[in-house]
Design an enzyme around this catalytic site. Sequence first.
Site, PDB file in Angstrom:
ATOM      1  N   LYS A 188       0.562  -1.200   0.502  1.00 11.30           N
ATOM      2  CA  LYS A 188       0.448   0.073  -0.259  1.00 11.30           C
ATOM      3  C   LYS A 188       1.029   1.085   0.231  1.00 11.30           C
ATOM      4  CE  LYS A 188      -2.095  -0.569   4.233  1.00 11.30           C
ATOM      5  NZ  LYS A 188      -1.538  -2.723   4.064  1.00 11.30           N
ATOM      6  N   ARG A 217      -9.087   1.649   8.990  1.00  6.04           N
ATOM      7  CA  ARG A 217      -9.134   0.128   9.028  1.00  6.04           C
ATOM      8  C   ARG A 217      -9.316  -0.888  10.172  1.00  6.04           C
ATOM      9  NH1 ARG A 217      -2.746   0.650   9.551  1.00  6.04           N
ATOM     10  NH2 ARG A 217      -1.756  -1.053   9.455  1.00  6.04           N
ATOM     11  N   ARG A 269      12.345  -8.109   4.788  1.00  7.97           N
ATOM     12  CA  ARG A 269      12.286  -6.302   4.888  1.00  7.97           C
ATOM     13  C   ARG A 269      13.375  -6.461   6.224  1.00  7.97           C
ATOM     14  NH1 ARG A 269       6.937  -5.570   4.932  1.00  7.97           N
ATOM     15  NH2 ARG A 269       6.249  -6.103   6.725  1.00  7.97           N
ATOM     16  N   ARG A 286      11.554  -2.186  12.219  1.00 11.52           N
ATOM     17  CA  ARG A 286      10.060  -1.719  12.170  1.00 11.52           C
ATOM     18  C   ARG A 286      10.324  -2.253  13.728  1.00 11.52           C
ATOM     19  NH1 ARG A 286       5.369   0.009   8.446  1.00 11.52           N
ATOM     20  NH2 ARG A 286       4.241  -1.139   9.965  1.00 11.52           N
ATOM     21  N   ARG A 304      -0.581  -8.866  13.408  1.00 12.63           N
ATOM     22  CA  ARG A 304      -1.049  -7.808  12.684  1.00 12.63           C
ATOM     23  C   ARG A 304      -1.929  -8.061  11.192  1.00 12.63           C
ATOM     24  NH1 ARG A 304       3.964  -5.512  10.958  1.00 12.63           N
ATOM     25  NH2 ARG A 304       2.567  -3.662   9.306  1.00 12.63           N
TER      26      ARG A 304
HETATM   27  P1  AMP Z   1       0.784   0.488   9.700  1.00  9.26           P
HETATM   28  O1  AMP Z   1       2.372   1.685   9.050  1.00  9.26           O
HETATM   29  O2  AMP Z   1       0.200   1.202   8.437  1.00  9.26           O
HETATM   30  O3  AMP Z   1       1.433  -0.626   9.382  1.00  9.26           O
HETATM   31  O4  AMP Z   1       0.533   0.822  11.027  1.00  9.26           O
HETATM   32  C1  AMP Z   1       1.346   0.260  11.446  1.00  9.26           C
HETATM   33  C2  AMP Z   1       0.656   0.429  13.217  1.00  9.26           C
HETATM   34  O5  AMP Z   1       0.083   1.411  13.506  1.00  9.26           O
HETATM   35  C3  AMP Z   1      -0.595  -0.640  12.789  1.00  9.26           C
HETATM   36  O6  AMP Z   1      -0.336  -1.980  12.965  1.00  9.26           O
HETATM   37  C4  AMP Z   1      -1.291   0.033  14.633  1.00  9.26           C
HETATM   38  O7  AMP Z   1      -0.938  -0.580  15.738  1.00  9.26           O
HETATM   39  C5  AMP Z   1      -1.256   1.225  13.959  1.00  9.26           C
HETATM   40  N1  AMP Z   1      -2.104   2.067  12.712  1.00  9.26           N
HETATM   41  C6  AMP Z   1      -1.339   2.456  11.822  1.00  9.26           C
HETATM   42  N2  AMP Z   1      -3.133   3.223  10.925  1.00  9.26           N
HETATM   43  C7  AMP Z   1      -3.726   2.510  11.962  1.00  9.26           C
HETATM   44  C8  AMP Z   1      -5.578   2.665  12.039  1.00  9.26           C
HETATM   45  N3  AMP Z   1      -6.475   2.998  10.556  1.00  9.26           N
HETATM   46  N4  AMP Z   1      -6.088   2.188  12.906  1.00  9.26           N
HETATM   47  C9  AMP Z   1      -5.507   2.006  13.766  1.00  9.26           C
HETATM   48  N5  AMP Z   1      -4.443   1.363  14.604  1.00  9.26           N
HETATM   49  C10 AMP Z   1      -3.463   1.673  13.371  1.00  9.26           C
END
Ligand code: AMP
Length: 197
Positions: free
Chosen positions: A13, A88, A127, A139, A150
Amino acid sequence: MNIVLFGPPGAGKGTQAKIIQEKRGLPQLSTGDMLRAAIAAGTPLGQKCKAIMDAGNLVSDEIVVGIIAERYDRPDCRKGAVFDGFPRTIPQAEALDRMLAERKRQIDLVLELKVDDAVLIRRAENRVKETLAAGGTPRADDTPETLKNRLAVYYKNTAPLLDYYRRQGKLVTVDGMAPIAEVTRAISAVIDGGARS
Ligand code: AMP
């Protein structure tokens, strides 16, 4: 145009959102990036979210809806945006629809990047290896255990949104396992053609 890029962690994404941003001038609105920036800056918001994110769980709907609304009202979003990693949950999607309606806007397209779990796990492993080889710090949520969580969170809380957007006639699925340039081409064709499934 407002586009949601949808898919499990590691589906690509962020990569595709950046390409759309560059090509079409629609800013990438990544809640994950915004939250990581808050953690890096040591803000109260970041301190509140760090443990939740490190465990691979979702931060509260109120927090992400708030940061998205604030970000969307900046002038660079006047032509729309690419939402990456948001919404989400169903309440987040409903809040996004309300927020856009208040601004006489709407989500025009939801692009699902479909990728098998085995591929997602392999990508996360790569990664981590690449980041370490480059002397960086992976990360905190890219460990095998956290990735498993996740993915579980994705299937439980986020995957139901597919139906939400399918019912709105906005969902288009793209093969996220194809090479990056091919995924980009498929996405471009959908955006330019306005095709809907
Ligand atoms: P990402 O970089 O999109 O994989 O997001 C990393 C982490 O940020 C996720 O595993 C959640 O802990 C938090 N996070 C990001 N976007 C959201 C969202 N829309 N709702 C809730 N938690 C989020």
